[in-house]
Design a protein around this motif. Structure first.
Motif, PDB file in Angstrom:
ATOM      1  N   UNK A   1     -19.274   9.873 -39.799  1.00  0.00           N
ATOM      2  CA  UNK A   1     -17.898   9.436 -39.541  1.00  0.00           C
ATOM      3  C   UNK A   1     -17.803   8.645 -38.243  1.00  0.00           C
ATOM      4  N   UNK A   2     -18.413   9.172 -37.164  1.00  0.00           N
ATOM      5  CA  UNK A   2     -18.360   8.491 -35.870  1.00  0.00           C
ATOM      6  C   UNK A   2     -19.106   7.164 -35.914  1.00  0.00           C
ATOM      7  N   UNK A   3     -20.230   7.149 -36.623  1.00  0.00           N
ATOM      8  CA  UNK A   3     -20.997   5.911 -36.745  1.00  0.00           C
ATOM      9  C   UNK A   3     -20.198   4.852 -37.485  1.00  0.00           C
ATOM     10  N   UNK A   4     -19.422   5.260 -38.497  1.00  0.00           N
ATOM     11  CA  UNK A   4     -18.593   4.293 -39.233  1.00  0.00           C
ATOM     12  C   UNK A   4     -17.514   3.698 -38.330  1.00  0.00           C
ATOM     13  N   UNK A   5     -16.980   4.529 -37.418  1.00  0.00           N
ATOM     14  CA  UNK A   5     -16.014   4.008 -36.440  1.00  0.00           C
ATOM     15  C   UNK A   5     -16.693   3.033 -35.491  1.00  0.00           C
ATOM     16  N   UNK A   6     -17.887   3.400 -35.046  1.00  0.00           N
ATOM     17  CA  UNK A   6     -18.611   2.560 -34.095  1.00  0.00           C
ATOM     18  C   UNK A   6     -18.964   1.207 -34.700  1.00  0.00           C
ATOM     19  N   UNK A   7     -19.253   1.192 -36.006  1.00  0.00           N
ATOM     20  CA  UNK A   7     -19.616  -0.061 -36.657  1.00  0.00           C
ATOM     21  C   UNK A   7     -18.455  -1.048 -36.703  1.00  0.00           C
ATOM     22  N   UNK A   8     -17.223  -0.548 -36.480  1.00  0.00           N
ATOM     23  CA  UNK A   8     -16.065  -1.442 -36.418  1.00  0.00           C
ATOM     24  C   UNK A   8     -16.010  -2.205 -35.098  1.00  0.00           C
ATOM     25  N   UNK A   9     -16.791  -1.750 -34.092  1.00  0.00           N
ATOM     26  CA  UNK A   9     -16.836  -2.465 -32.821  1.00  0.00           C
ATOM     27  C   UNK A   9     -17.732  -3.692 -32.979  1.00  0.00           C
ATOM     28  N   UNK A  10     -17.217  -4.839 -32.640  1.00  0.00           N
ATOM     29  CA  UNK A  10     -18.038  -6.050 -32.624  1.00  0.00           C
ATOM     30  C   UNK A  10     -18.511  -6.256 -31.185  1.00  0.00           C
ATOM     31  N   UNK A  11     -19.607  -5.594 -30.822  1.00  0.00           N
ATOM     32  CA  UNK A  11     -20.055  -5.632 -29.437  1.00  0.00           C
ATOM     33  C   UNK A  11     -20.570  -6.997 -29.011  1.00  0.00           C
ATOM     34  N   UNK A  12     -20.844  -7.873 -29.971  1.00  0.00           N
ATOM     35  CA  UNK A  12     -21.227  -9.233 -29.615  1.00  0.00           C
ATOM     36  C   UNK A  12     -20.014 -10.058 -29.203  1.00  0.00           C
ATOM     37  N   UNK A  13     -18.820  -9.632 -29.658  1.00  0.00           N
ATOM     38  CA  UNK A  13     -17.593 -10.351 -29.317  1.00  0.00           C
ATOM     39  C   UNK A  13     -16.809  -9.637 -28.231  1.00  0.00           C
ATOM     40  N   UNK A  14     -16.804  -8.303 -28.273  1.00  0.00           N
ATOM     41  CA  UNK A  14     -16.112  -7.538 -27.239  1.00  0.00           C
ATOM     42  C   UNK A  14     -16.710  -7.860 -25.880  1.00  0.00           C
ATOM     43  N   UNK A  15     -15.846  -8.102 -24.887  1.00  0.00           N
ATOM     44  CA  UNK A  15     -16.389  -8.383 -23.566  1.00  0.00           C
ATOM     45  C   UNK A  15     -15.423  -9.115 -22.666  1.00  0.00           C
TER      46      UNK A  15
ATOM     47  N   UNK B   1     -21.224  14.444 -30.708  1.00  0.00           N
ATOM     48  CA  UNK B   1     -21.599  13.266 -31.493  1.00  0.00           C
ATOM     49  C   UNK B   1     -21.152  11.961 -30.835  1.00  0.00           C
ATOM     50  N   UNK B   2     -19.876  11.820 -30.389  1.00  0.00           N
ATOM     51  CA  UNK B   2     -19.485  10.561 -29.731  1.00  0.00           C
ATOM     52  C   UNK B   2     -20.306  10.253 -28.483  1.00  0.00           C
ATOM     53  N   UNK B   3     -20.722  11.280 -27.744  1.00  0.00           N
ATOM     54  CA  UNK B   3     -21.556  11.028 -26.565  1.00  0.00           C
ATOM     55  C   UNK B   3     -22.933  10.532 -26.984  1.00  0.00           C
ATOM     56  N   UNK B   4     -23.500  11.137 -28.025  1.00  0.00           N
ATOM     57  CA  UNK B   4     -24.817  10.719 -28.503  1.00  0.00           C
ATOM     58  C   UNK B   4     -24.778   9.276 -28.998  1.00  0.00           C
ATOM     59  N   UNK B   5     -23.640   8.869 -29.584  1.00  0.00           N
ATOM     60  CA  UNK B   5     -23.476   7.502 -30.075  1.00  0.00           C
ATOM     61  C   UNK B   5     -22.929   6.559 -28.999  1.00  0.00           C
TER      62      UNK B   5
ATOM     63  N   UNK C   1     -24.424  15.200 -24.455  1.00  0.00           N
ATOM     64  CA  UNK C   1     -24.172  15.352 -25.882  1.00  0.00           C
ATOM     65  C   UNK C   1     -25.120  16.332 -26.542  1.00  0.00           C
ATOM     66  N   UNK C   2     -26.395  16.264 -26.176  1.00  0.00           N
ATOM     67  CA  UNK C   2     -27.383  17.186 -26.743  1.00  0.00           C
ATOM     68  C   UNK C   2     -27.121  18.620 -26.299  1.00  0.00           C
ATOM     69  N   UNK C   3     -26.675  18.807 -25.053  1.00  0.00           N
ATOM     70  CA  UNK C   3     -26.333  20.152 -24.572  1.00  0.00           C
ATOM     71  C   UNK C   3     -25.158  20.722 -25.371  1.00  0.00           C
TER      72      UNK C   3
END
Length: 300
Positions: free
Chosen positions: A177-191, A30-34, A73-75
């Motif tokens: 669960x993993x998607x909820x963690x990912x949504x905490x990333x502010x990819x517009x600000x991270x960098x 799942x983390x690889x797919x996301x 991830x799919x494998x």
């Protein structure tokens, strides 16, 4: 009597191994797919190639391509689902053998020591489970080029329904669960950002380039790590953002220049309090793709 007991114990161990491998493969898939597992830290991308550790080199290589992460991830997801059914267990184990052996070699050759014991266990379980099929595999690959003898692989209807429920609940639940963690990333600000101005009590502070990058740099990472690369040093710490209130605590490398910052943050500046007592204003500019590909890799 003893043989029956031993047989039952071995069967329980076998089932535990199958379910362990299934759960682990799904939870790594799942983390690889996301596109979450091989995230590269921005400040690490500015380390010269000759100074990269083997671990950083491999991690950045895998993290460069989402499609490759999706494929792996799919494998792994396929292994986790197919291994719990008798009809498809051999297919899952053969895929697992290739995947685990590849990861095992990568972990050894690129000094990923924390993961070697985990993949060794997965590879060992895969090989042991494959031993049950050794005669059929020999016949399939060496003697006949195909398996022609049919065997009873039927399962109770209730058990199959529970397995179908499992492959629905775990992948979907872990994905949420993993998607909820990912949504905490502010990819517009991270960098990665070039530092443009650093003021304390309305007085401009003179500074030079830091340890990483050709200019003074500010790095905001997806794992809430912050890096300030100035004056031939890299100041690393941790940050949090709540309702535009920015808080950062640093671990100075050799002196007490910077301990903490609290204030408001935008995509170009931080305004607040420095080291609990001084007014601070930090202005920065986000690097474009030509200077740091990571700044756009996770935002598109």
């Amino acid at each position: 009597m003893e043989n029956k007991l031993a047989s039952k114990v071995l069967n329980v161990i076998k089932q535990l191994a199958i379910w362990y491998l299934s759960i682990k493969m799904i939870c790594f898939a799942i983390p690889k797919i996301l596109f979450m597992q091989f995230r590269v830290l921005h400040y690490e991308s500015f380390i010269p190639l000759a100074e990269l550790s083997k671990y950083q080199h491999m991690w950045s290589f895998f993290g460069r391509s989402y499609n490759y992460n999706l494929f792996i991830g799919l494998m792994e997801l396929l292994i986790g689902i197919l291994i719990i059914f008798k009809r498809t267990r051999l297919i899952a184990l053969l895929i697992s053998l290739g995947v685990c052996l590849n990861i095992f070699i990568l972990n050894i050759e690129f000094d990923i020591y924390f993961a070697i014991q985990h993949i060794t266990l997965d590879l060992l379980i895969t090989v042991i489970l494959l031993l049950e099929y050794r005669k059929d595999l020999y016949k399939f690959f060496i003697e006949l080029g195909g398996r022609i003898q049919s065997v009873d692989i039927s399962e109770k209807n209730v058990l199959n329904k529970l397995k179908l429920l499992y492959i629905l609940v775990l992948p979907v639940g872990y994905f949420i669960y993993a998607q909820s963690l990912k949504e905490n990333y502010n990819n517009q600000l991270v960098g990665s950002y070039e530092l443009k101005k650093f003021e304390l009590n309305h007085t401009k502070i003179n500074y030079s380039k830091g340890k990483y990058g050709s200019d003074p740099m500010l790095f905001l990472e997806h794992n809430n790590q912050i890096g300030l690369s100035i004056n031939d040093s890299i100041y690393l710490g941790w940050y949090s953002i709540t309702d535009d209130i920015f808080k950062a605590v640093f671990n100075p490398p050799a002196n007490d220049f910077i301990r903490n910052i609290t204030g408001t943050i935008s995509n170009k500046s931080i305004n607040g309090v420095f080291n609990d007592s001084l007014e601070v204003k930090i202005e920065f500019e986000r690097l474009d793709e030509a200077k740091d590909y990571l700044n756009v890799l996770y935002t598109e």
